[in-house]
Design a protein around this motif. Structure first.
Motif, short mmCIF file in Angstrom:
data_model
loop_
_atom_site.label_atom_id
_atom_site.label_comp_id
_atom_site.label_asym_id
_atom_site.label_seq_id
_atom_site.Cartn_x
_atom_site.Cartn_y
_atom_site.Cartn_z
N SER A 143 -8.66 -0.11 12.73
CA SER A 143 -8.30 -0.85 12.36
C SER A 143 -6.57 -0.32 11.19
O SER A 143 -5.35 -0.72 11.46
CB SER A 143 -8.58 -1.41 10.94
OG SER A 143 -8.94 -0.73 9.88
N ASP A 144 -6.42 1.21 12.00
CA ASP A 144 -6.27 1.92 10.00
C ASP A 144 -4.98 3.23 11.17
O ASP A 144 -4.50 3.05 10.23
CB ASP A 144 -5.64 1.87 9.44
CG ASP A 144 -6.77 2.84 9.18
OD1 ASP A 144 -7.71 2.61 9.47
OD2 ASP A 144 -7.35 3.55 7.97
N LYS A 145 -5.90 3.71 11.77
CA LYS A 145 -4.82 4.29 12.87
C LYS A 145 -4.74 4.39 14.20
O LYS A 145 -5.65 3.76 14.63
CB LYS A 145 -6.27 5.93 12.53
CG LYS A 145 -6.31 6.27 10.88
CD LYS A 145 -5.19 7.27 10.88
CE LYS A 145 -5.12 7.73 9.66
NZ LYS A 145 -5.53 6.86 8.03
N HIS A 172 3.43 -5.18 3.45
CA HIS A 172 2.49 -5.63 4.89
C HIS A 172 2.66 -6.84 4.10
O HIS A 172 2.02 -7.55 3.97
CB HIS A 172 1.15 -4.43 4.55
CG HIS A 172 0.87 -3.51 5.20
ND1 HIS A 172 0.76 -2.87 5.99
CD2 HIS A 172 0.68 -1.90 4.12
CE1 HIS A 172 0.83 -1.69 6.20
NE2 HIS A 172 1.34 -1.42 4.93
N TYR A 176 -4.62 -5.70 7.54
CA TYR A 176 -3.91 -5.40 8.25
C TYR A 176 -3.22 -6.35 9.21
O TYR A 176 -2.09 -6.98 9.71
CB TYR A 176 -3.08 -3.98 9.00
CG TYR A 176 -3.55 -2.58 7.63
CD1 TYR A 176 -2.45 -2.68 7.16
CD2 TYR A 176 -4.66 -1.81 7.87
CE1 TYR A 176 -2.90 -1.55 5.72
CE2 TYR A 176 -4.20 -1.00 7.43
CZ TYR A 176 -3.82 -0.31 6.08
OH TYR A 176 -4.22 0.84 5.36
N CYS A 181 -9.89 -5.01 13.05
CA CYS A 181 -9.48 -5.15 11.33
C CYS A 181 -10.96 -6.31 11.17
O CYS A 181 -11.42 -6.20 9.96
CB CYS A 181 -7.85 -5.96 11.20
SG CYS A 181 -6.71 -5.18 11.16
N ARG A 191 -0.31 5.99 11.64
CA ARG A 191 -0.33 5.34 11.24
C ARG A 191 -0.67 4.17 11.75
O ARG A 191 0.15 4.01 12.91
CB ARG A 191 0.20 5.05 9.98
CG ARG A 191 0.15 4.16 9.44
CD ARG A 191 1.15 4.03 7.80
NE ARG A 191 2.29 4.22 8.59
CZ ARG A 191 3.30 3.32 9.14
NH1 ARG A 191 2.82 1.95 9.00
NH2 ARG A 191 4.18 3.34 9.50
N ARG A 192 -1.59 3.48 12.66
CA ARG A 192 -1.16 2.39 13.25
C ARG A 192 -0.38 1.07 12.56
O ARG A 192 -0.33 1.06 12.05
CB ARG A 192 -2.31 1.18 13.47
CG ARG A 192 -2.53 0.75 13.91
CD ARG A 192 -3.78 0.03 15.06
NE ARG A 192 -3.60 -1.30 16.20
CZ ARG A 192 -4.59 -1.63 16.63
NH1 ARG A 192 -5.91 -1.43 16.40
NH2 ARG A 192 -4.50 -2.28 17.28
N GLU A 238 0.51 -0.97 0.35
CA GLU A 238 -0.32 0.52 -0.06
C GLU A 238 1.26 1.34 -0.08
O GLU A 238 1.78 1.34 0.83
CB GLU A 238 -1.27 -0.59 1.58
CG GLU A 238 -2.10 1.27 1.08
CD GLU A 238 -2.46 1.22 2.20
OE1 GLU A 238 -3.96 1.35 2.08
OE2 GLU A 238 -2.34 0.80 3.38
#
Length: 507
Positions: A353-355, A149, A170, A176, A370-371, A144
């Protein structure tokens, strides 16, 4: 029963009243009435024998037997313990063992069945109805924004029609998993009535001896919110949800090969949903001439309606920051920044899931990261709050923890700046970081060091030259229609006279 029968005979056959029966039998009034009012004389069903409680003398050796049988799970089928082998080992290896072979064989048979170690276990064909689904996970790498990943993907399949949808993730955490499930629900416009799951730690925290599960509070709220019934498989029984097991491999081979490269995971997952819909035009493997899409209409007609309110999948927690305003997650593997004002204090986190959203105790936003994912140590830093704060007190830079956190080139540049310029430089770096990221500000500083340009204007000009998209104009072509430039004679003595009259000093 002799006593009960005699009392009832005195009353019902001989017609004696209760006081007379009390006098004749010596029983109290309450007992007499209880026996007279009895209507059910059936014996209770015998309790099934519990092999766990057989032979009290065997209790001391049960942990040893259990350990041997548990190790059999890793051994080839033909190299597992028989009851006779267990009995011989107990006699040989355990001092004082004195139970019979019959008791050992009975207990071993029970434990083997309980631990699914029977060699003759059979399989029963399962019947699936429209609206039932199965969920499972696979592993897949993807890129990405050029960042690789080692991720996961969720597959939700419908055994009745053989339809299925994959969603890249992720990781395999609750955020997620639930976000992926919701994306599929919304794409379908409904929710499966029943979903079969493995005993993943994201959902199940404990499996009881009677087969009951202790589920996470978040999953219980999630399933209640969407109204589906959750069914769990027996441990190590993938055959019970073979449809989704096959669909995991099919999705990887058909949608994730070659390794996907994309800009946005959210957009890519929407593409996967669309590609799955197009894939349903295939003929069903069991019904000749019938497509998956035709049967899937029956699945969709059996779905539950979507709830009016979305479910919040985020995880909320509070953490303590260190003296630099940083904190860690995932047992110290992943480090994040907050701000200097929030050093050595408690901050609130909202994790999707992403932050990672960082907030103060009043839930005012501080920074968003960003996680991070992975088992290795990583850190992410938002420099804007730190650069902005220190620009207000530039003299304290070298005595602050912020200076120690700066990369080497930026430390060198800060030392080369004059005291009067340092505040402006820090503000410029904060603005550059906000616009194109800290790495761009750092590269600009490296260029400035190369040119020995330490003033704020030079720093801004270098940044514009590197990161601002300014078009380079070609030189104007010489044209005959443009008149030439004529040099006019100029006498500056008149200007000198005027300047002297005005009091100006002409150097």
């Amino acid at each position: 029963m002799d006593k009960v029968h005699f009392i009832r005979q005195l009353y019902y056959e001989q017609g004696k009243d209760i006081p007379a029966i009390i006098a004749e039998t010596g029983h109290d009034r309450k007992t007499i009435i209880k026996y007279l009012d009895m209507t059910d004389f059936n014996l209770p069903e015998p309790e099934p024998s519990d092999p766990e409680n057989i032979c009290p003398k065997l209790d001391a050796y049960k942990p040893i037997i259990d350990a041997w049988l548990f190790e059999d799970k890793k051994a080839p089928r033909k190299q597992r313990h028989t009851a006779k082998r267990v009995f011989k080992r107990l006699i040989k290896e355990v001092e004082g063992f004195d139970c019979s072979y019959r008791l050992v064989a009975q207990y071993v048979a029970f434990k083997r069945h309980q631990m699914h170690l029977n060699n003759h276990t059979g399989f029963i064909p399962l019947i699936h109805h429209p609206g039932e689904a199965q969920a499972d996970f696979g592993a897949a790498n993807f890129f990405e924004n050029s960042l690789e990943h080692s991720g996961k993907y969720l597959v939700l399949s419908f055994p009745y029609s053989n339809a299925g949808y994959p969603q890249l993730m992720y990781g395999e955490n609750a955020e997620c998993f639930m976000e992926s499930m919701i994306a599929i629900f919304k794409h379908l416009g409904g929710v499966p009535r029943e979903i079969w799951f493995d005993n993943t730690s994201t959902i199940v925290t404990k499996i009881m001896q009677d087969g009951q599960r202790t589920l996470t509070d978040k999953f219980l709220r999630f399933s209640s919110h969407y109204g589906f019934s959750a069914k769990f498989m027996n441990p190590e029984s993938g055959n019970e949800k073979g449809n989704v097991e096959n669909k995991v491999g099919y999705s990887r081979n058909n949608f994730l090969v070659p390794v996907p490269h994309f800009v946005s995971l959210e957009d890519q997952n929407k593409i996967l949903l669309t590609e799955s819909d197009e894939d349903f035009d295939r003929v069903h493997y069991r019904y000749e001439g019938v497509t998956i899409s035709t049967l899937f209409e029956e699945d969709k007609s059996a779905l539950l309606p979507l709830p009016e309110i979305d479910f919040d999948c985020a995880r909320y927690e509070s953490v303590k920051t260190d003296k630099w305003g940083r904190f860690t997650l995932e047992n110290g593997k992943h480090e994040y920044s907050s701000s200097p004002e929030n050093s050595s204090s408690v901050v609130w986190l909202k994790l999707t899931s992403d932050k990672v959203f960082v907030m103060d105790m009043e839930h005012n936003p501080i920074v968003t990261h960003r996680r991070l994912y992975g088992d290795h140590k990583q850190s992410v830093m938002d420099w804007i709050p730190y650069l902005t704060t220190i620009s207000r007190k530039p003299r304290s830079l070298f005595n602050s923890g912020i200076y120690e956190m700066m990369p080497g080139p930026m430390q060198e540049y800060m030392r080369s700046c004059s005291n009067s310029d340092r505040s402006k430089v820090l503000k410029i770096l904060a603005e550059q970081t906000k616009r194109t990221g800290f790495e761009s500000a750092l590269q600009t500083v490296k260029q400035a060091l190369m040119y020995q340009a330490t003033d704020p204007d030079s720093l801004q000009n270098l940044y514009r030259r590197i990161y601002t998209d300014v078009p380079v104009l070609p030189p104007l072509p010489k044209q005959e229609s443009i008149p030439g430039v004529i040099q006019m004679p100029v006498n500056l003595e008149a200007y000198d006279t005027v300047l002297k009259k005005g009091g100006a000093v002409n150097g």
